[in-house]
Design an enzyme around this catalytic site. Sequence first.
Site, mmCIF file in Angstrom:
data_model
loop_
_atom_site.group_PDB
_atom_site.id
_atom_site.type_symbol
_atom_site.label_atom_id
_atom_site.label_comp_id
_atom_site.label_asym_id
_atom_site.label_seq_id
_atom_site.Cartn_x
_atom_site.Cartn_y
_atom_site.Cartn_z
ATOM 1 N N ASP A 189 -24.812 18.362 -4.063
ATOM 2 C CA ASP A 189 -25.316 17.946 -5.378
ATOM 3 C C ASP A 189 -24.472 18.554 -6.505
ATOM 4 O O ASP A 189 -24.565 18.110 -7.646
ATOM 5 C CB ASP A 189 -26.760 18.448 -5.555
ATOM 6 C CG ASP A 189 -27.789 17.344 -5.452
ATOM 7 O OD1 ASP A 189 -27.451 16.183 -5.740
ATOM 8 O OD2 ASP A 189 -28.939 17.657 -5.093
ATOM 9 N N LYS A 227 -31.211 7.608 1.000
ATOM 10 C CA LYS A 227 -30.113 8.528 1.349
ATOM 11 C C LYS A 227 -29.951 8.598 2.859
ATOM 12 O O LYS A 227 -28.836 8.522 3.382
ATOM 13 C CB LYS A 227 -30.396 9.938 0.784
ATOM 14 C CG LYS A 227 -30.145 10.050 -0.701
ATOM 15 C CD LYS A 227 -30.677 11.358 -1.280
ATOM 16 C CE LYS A 227 -30.630 11.301 -2.796
ATOM 17 N NZ LYS A 227 -31.407 12.347 -3.463
ATOM 18 N N GLN A 258 -34.196 17.750 -2.720
ATOM 19 C CA GLN A 258 -34.582 16.721 -3.684
ATOM 20 C C GLN A 258 -35.381 17.353 -4.829
ATOM 21 O O GLN A 258 -36.311 18.124 -4.605
ATOM 22 C CB GLN A 258 -35.413 15.640 -2.959
ATOM 23 C CG GLN A 258 -35.792 14.459 -3.822
ATOM 24 C CD GLN A 258 -34.597 13.601 -4.246
ATOM 25 O OE1 GLN A 258 -33.601 13.499 -3.540
ATOM 26 N NE2 GLN A 258 -34.701 13.002 -5.415
HETATM 27 N N1 GUN Z 1 -33.627 13.939 -8.326
HETATM 28 C C1 GUN Z 1 -33.147 12.986 -9.156
HETATM 29 N N2 GUN Z 1 -31.803 12.927 -9.081
HETATM 30 C C2 GUN Z 1 -31.436 13.863 -8.185
HETATM 31 C C3 GUN Z 1 -30.168 14.277 -7.676
HETATM 32 O O1 GUN Z 1 -29.105 13.772 -8.041
HETATM 33 N N3 GUN Z 1 -30.204 15.267 -6.768
HETATM 34 C C4 GUN Z 1 -31.363 15.848 -6.360
HETATM 35 N N4 GUN Z 1 -31.303 16.835 -5.472
HETATM 36 N N5 GUN Z 1 -32.544 15.492 -6.799
HETATM 37 C C5 GUN Z 1 -32.581 14.495 -7.706
#
Ligand code: GUN
Length: 297
Positions: free
Chosen positions: A121, A54, A98
């Site tokens: 998100d 990311k 996350q």
């Molecule tokens: N962990 C796995 N997929 C995601 C996601 O799309 N967003 C976040 N914040 N954590 C994750």
Amino acid sequence: MKAKIIDGKAFAADIRARVAAQVASLKSDRERVPGLAVVLVGEDPASEVYVRNKGRQTKEVGMLSVEHRLPADTSEGELLALIESLNADSDIHGILVQLPLPEHLDADLVINSIDPAKDVDGFHISNVGLLGTGQKALVPCTPLGCLMLLRDHLGSLSGLDAVVVGRSNIVGKPMANLLLGDSATVTIVHSRTRDLPDVVRRADIVVAAVGRPEMITGDWIKPGATVIDVGINRVPGDSGKTRLVGDVDFASAREVAGAITPVPGGVGPMTIACLLANTLTAFCRTNGLPDPENLTA
Ligand code: GUN
């Protein structure tokens, strides 16, 4: 005839290029760029990889990327204080915590402490409610990516029968709401659904998001259907290695489907691309600018 392979990797690269072009013009017109803060608590190895990717892709499109890595024993108070400071930071337009979080932290409480306008998100209860009522929201990245691939391949989804396999808050439920928003006829199926293969076999669109390796086989698929595979499962491969497979048995499904996403290279790359799109959208909305074209639901 074998199914068309939907190239999510190429589509994601196109999204990133479009985001980068808009970031570049924001920079020259306004001397400002969107900023994304990613918060990682603990040392989950898979999360480390996601967060690194990311950060790299955020910088590649010209945005500000900020990472906060906190130890696994971080208290709820400390994490909430960090989120509060990011909420107040005018250089930050998107905040992503996350998941999964260590067990002692209440993920719902943490997510709902993010400013909904920065919730890239789309997990904050306000955004969930806005999406569920057909209002303008920030939308979870993976289902948004699936929707973009479906629109690109099918054009209008109006009146099509869509079956979403899996009822998670992150994929299944928002996916169903997005499909409804595009006037598909939507069914969500899950582990307790009776006659599961028969229900899936009625679908023009199948979105598989159950986390069960290769569960959906070709005999579940209606000839010509569009199959979107969200699953990313590691299974034992040749000579002690592992390989990645989806929730769909690709080899048998591609013989029946009209179009199908591969794993890897299908939905996976779309998630971070849509995160960058959402960060740009959040920037535009906080600055009173129109939404970026073709990057929102
Ligand atoms: N962990 C796995 N997929 C995601 C996601 O799309 N967003 C976040 N914040 N954590 C994750």
